[in-house]
Design a protein around this motif. Structure first.
Motif, PDB file in Angstrom:
ATOM      1  N   PHE A 257       0.879  -0.740   0.280  1.00 45.57           N
ATOM      2  CA  PHE A 257       0.268   0.296   0.336  1.00 45.57           C
ATOM      3  C   PHE A 257       1.275   1.720   0.078  1.00 45.57           C
ATOM      4  O   PHE A 257       2.221   1.270   0.338  1.00 45.57           O
ATOM      5  CB  PHE A 257      -0.758   0.309   1.634  1.00 45.57           C
ATOM      6  N   ILE A 258       0.458   2.111  -0.617  1.00 46.88           N
ATOM      7  CA  ILE A 258       1.622   3.707  -0.568  1.00 46.88           C
ATOM      8  C   ILE A 258       0.811   4.421   1.007  1.00 46.88           C
ATOM      9  O   ILE A 258      -0.593   4.278   0.208  1.00 46.88           O
ATOM     10  CB  ILE A 258       1.219   4.223  -2.110  1.00 46.88           C
ATOM     11  N   ARG A 259       1.900   5.403   1.437  1.00 41.01           N
ATOM     12  CA  ARG A 259       1.103   6.241   2.247  1.00 41.01           C
ATOM     13  C   ARG A 259       1.807   7.482   1.544  1.00 41.01           C
ATOM     14  O   ARG A 259       2.605   7.378   0.663  1.00 41.01           O
ATOM     15  CB  ARG A 259       1.849   6.289   3.285  1.00 41.01           C
ATOM     16  N   PHE A 260       0.944   8.630   1.893  1.00 44.59           N
ATOM     17  CA  PHE A 260       0.877   9.782   0.834  1.00 44.59           C
ATOM     18  C   PHE A 260       0.843  11.083   2.197  1.00 44.59           C
ATOM     19  O   PHE A 260      -0.075  11.055   2.624  1.00 44.59           O
ATOM     20  CB  PHE A 260       0.148  10.373  -0.354  1.00 44.59           C
ATOM     21  N   GLU A 261       1.946  11.806   2.529  1.00 40.94           N
ATOM     22  CA  GLU A 261       2.074  12.226   3.058  1.00 40.94           C
ATOM     23  C   GLU A 261       2.231  14.463   2.695  1.00 40.94           C
ATOM     24  O   GLU A 261       3.449  14.557   1.787  1.00 40.94           O
ATOM     25  CB  GLU A 261       3.430  12.175   4.019  1.00 40.94           C
ATOM     26  N   ALA A 262       0.784  15.276   3.142  1.00 45.62           N
ATOM     27  CA  ALA A 262       1.234  16.142   2.848  1.00 45.62           C
ATOM     28  C   ALA A 262       2.409  17.229   3.369  1.00 45.62           C
ATOM     29  O   ALA A 262       3.035  16.325   4.447  1.00 45.62           O
ATOM     30  CB  ALA A 262       0.106  16.985   3.194  1.00 45.62           C
ATOM     31  N   PRO A 263       2.963  18.319   2.381  1.00 48.30           N
ATOM     32  CA  PRO A 263       2.497  18.459   1.765  1.00 48.30           C
ATOM     33  C   PRO A 263       2.469  17.590   0.173  1.00 48.30           C
ATOM     34  O   PRO A 263       1.966  18.656  -1.203  1.00 48.30           O
ATOM     35  CB  PRO A 263       2.708  19.751   2.087  1.00 48.30           C
ATOM     36  N   ASP A 264       4.164  17.722   0.384  1.00 47.52           N
ATOM     37  CA  ASP A 264       4.643  17.210  -1.291  1.00 47.52           C
ATOM     38  C   ASP A 264       4.311  16.145  -1.719  1.00 47.52           C
ATOM     39  O   ASP A 264       4.335  15.664  -3.284  1.00 47.52           O
ATOM     40  CB  ASP A 264       6.310  16.949  -0.900  1.00 47.52           C
ATOM     41  N   MET A 265       3.818  15.204  -0.818  1.00 45.76           N
ATOM     42  CA  MET A 265       2.643  13.945  -1.351  1.00 45.76           C
ATOM     43  C   MET A 265       3.828  12.869  -2.088  1.00 45.76           C
ATOM     44  O   MET A 265       3.440  12.214  -2.763  1.00 45.76           O
ATOM     45  CB  MET A 265       1.712  14.192  -2.561  1.00 45.76           C
ATOM     46  N   LYS A 266       4.820  12.464  -1.877  1.00 51.86           N
ATOM     47  CA  LYS A 266       5.895  11.956  -2.278  1.00 51.86           C
ATOM     48  C   LYS A 266       4.830   9.800  -1.265  1.00 51.86           C
ATOM     49  O   LYS A 266       4.904  10.234  -0.400  1.00 51.86           O
ATOM     50  CB  LYS A 266       7.461  11.792  -1.616  1.00 51.86           C
ATOM     51  N   PRO A 267       5.172  10.068  -2.636  1.00 49.26           N
ATOM     52  CA  PRO A 267       4.702   8.401  -2.431  1.00 49.26           C
ATOM     53  C   PRO A 267       5.445   7.597  -1.765  1.00 49.26           C
ATOM     54  O   PRO A 267       6.792   7.325  -1.638  1.00 49.26           O
ATOM     55  CB  PRO A 267       4.698   7.352  -3.374  1.00 49.26           C
ATOM     56  N   ASN A 268       4.698   6.916   0.146  1.00 51.98           N
ATOM     57  CA  ASN A 268       5.995   6.255   0.799  1.00 51.98           C
ATOM     58  C   ASN A 268       5.098   4.467   0.366  1.00 51.98           C
ATOM     59  O   ASN A 268       4.135   4.726   1.254  1.00 51.98           O
ATOM     60  CB  ASN A 268       5.503   6.895   1.634  1.00 51.98           C
ATOM     61  N   ILE A 269       6.042   3.576  -0.266  1.00 51.44           N
ATOM     62  CA  ILE A 269       5.183   2.530  -0.534  1.00 51.44           C
ATOM     63  C   ILE A 269       5.862   1.089   0.585  1.00 51.44           C
ATOM     64  O   ILE A 269       6.639   0.964   0.730  1.00 51.44           O
ATOM     65  CB  ILE A 269       5.777   2.182  -1.869  1.00 51.44           C
ATOM     66  N   VAL A 270       4.276   0.581   1.260  1.00 54.30           N
ATOM     67  CA  VAL A 270       4.948  -0.294   2.197  1.00 54.30           C
ATOM     68  C   VAL A 270       4.480  -1.507   1.493  1.00 54.30           C
ATOM     69  O   VAL A 270       3.868  -1.730   1.054  1.00 54.30           O
ATOM     70  CB  VAL A 270       3.899  -0.665   3.386  1.00 54.30           C
ATOM     71  N   THR A 271       5.578  -2.568   1.836  1.00 57.63           N
ATOM     72  CA  THR A 271       5.328  -4.004   1.163  1.00 57.63           C
ATOM     73  C   THR A 271       4.926  -5.134   2.327  1.00 57.63           C
ATOM     74  O   THR A 271       5.412  -4.762   3.362  1.00 57.63           O
ATOM     75  CB  THR A 271       6.675  -4.320   0.709  1.00 57.63           C
ATOM     76  N   PHE A 272       4.371  -6.144   2.186  1.00 56.75           N
ATOM     77  CA  PHE A 272       3.593  -7.244   3.009  1.00 56.75           C
ATOM     78  C   PHE A 272       4.011  -7.880   2.600  1.00 56.75           C
ATOM     79  O   PHE A 272       3.186  -8.193   1.667  1.00 56.75           O
ATOM     80  CB  PHE A 272       3.038  -6.507   4.048  1.00 56.75           C
TER      81      PHE A 272
END
Length: 232
Positions: A195-210
């Motif tokens: 799944f992907i976490r997006f952190e405002a404000p830059d909305m850089k995708p943080n991809i988490v695998t499991f």
């Protein structure tokens, strides 16, 4: 695509849905796992919280689910930067977000046109457009992705629709991410989920695998015959 016990695992990893921890689920809620009803009812329950039988479903439930699915959104734009869609992009250039908003969503998807393409299309490594491997929708290249983003003042396309060994794949010069949240697809593919976490404000995708978690020994599609019988 997601399975019930992996859905619970995502909530363990990333927290329960709430006003402060919103989730965007990108289609394929049901259809491949034998716990599809549990998945969709859990998602509906969270949606409602924020604003001795032989078959899981009766005929009325099937009809209600079909009606609800015809009301689900076709796409989302997150913080005016990230375009989220289940399948992919379009057979023609110049499609604007206003064109997608103008689609009459409250119907079964047709076999061609913007609604069909947004649900069924897939990216391809080569530029341009090509026929779909699915027989519906199309394949589209990085140039198509780049032009769509530029014309709509967006930064990134996020889509699902395809199993990926690592649970995700980054394509089209980093402008398109496929994310697939069902690890060990159909209990046999051995892939990771993500799944992907997006952190405002830059909305850089943080991809988490499991990895997949154990579930009761009910095989994928175990209830399919009962379900299909309701339509016969």
């Amino acid at each position: 695509m997601i399975y019930y016990y992996d859905l619970l695992n995502i909530f363990e990893l990333n927290g329960l849905p709430s006003e402060d921890n919103p989730y965007l689920f990108n289609g394929d809620f049901v259809d491949r796992g034998s716990f599809s009803v549990e998945v969709i009812l859990t998602l509906f329950a969270f949606k409602c919280m924020s604003p001795s039988v032989r078959s899981k479903l009766s005929e009325i439930f099937v009809e209600l689910f079909a009606e609800v699915f015809c009301c689900l959104p076709l796409a989302h734009v997150i913080n005016e930067k990230v375009f989220v869609v289940h399948g992919g992009l379009f057979s023609v250039d110049g499609v604007k977000l206003s064109d997608i908003r103008a689609i009459d969503r409250f119907c079964e998807p047709p076999e061609e046109g913007l609604m069909c393409e947004v649900l069924w299309s897939d990216p391809q490594p080569q530029p341009g457009r090509g026929p779909s491997k699915r027989g519906v929708g199309l394949s589209f290249g990085g140039d198509v992705t780049k032009k769509f983003l530029q014309e709509n003042n967006l930064d990134l396309v996020v889509r699902s629709h395809e199993v990926k060994d690592e649970g995700f794949e980054i394509e089209h010069d980093g402008k398109l991410i496929t994310v697939f949240s069902a690890p060990n697809y159909c209990d046999q593919m051995g892939n990771k989920g993500a799944f992907i976490r997006f952190e405002a404000p830059d909305m850089k995708p943080n991809i988490v695998t499991f990895a997949a978690v154990p579930h009761p020994d009910v095989k994928p599609m175990a209830y399919a015959n009962n379900f299909l019988r309701l339509f016969s």
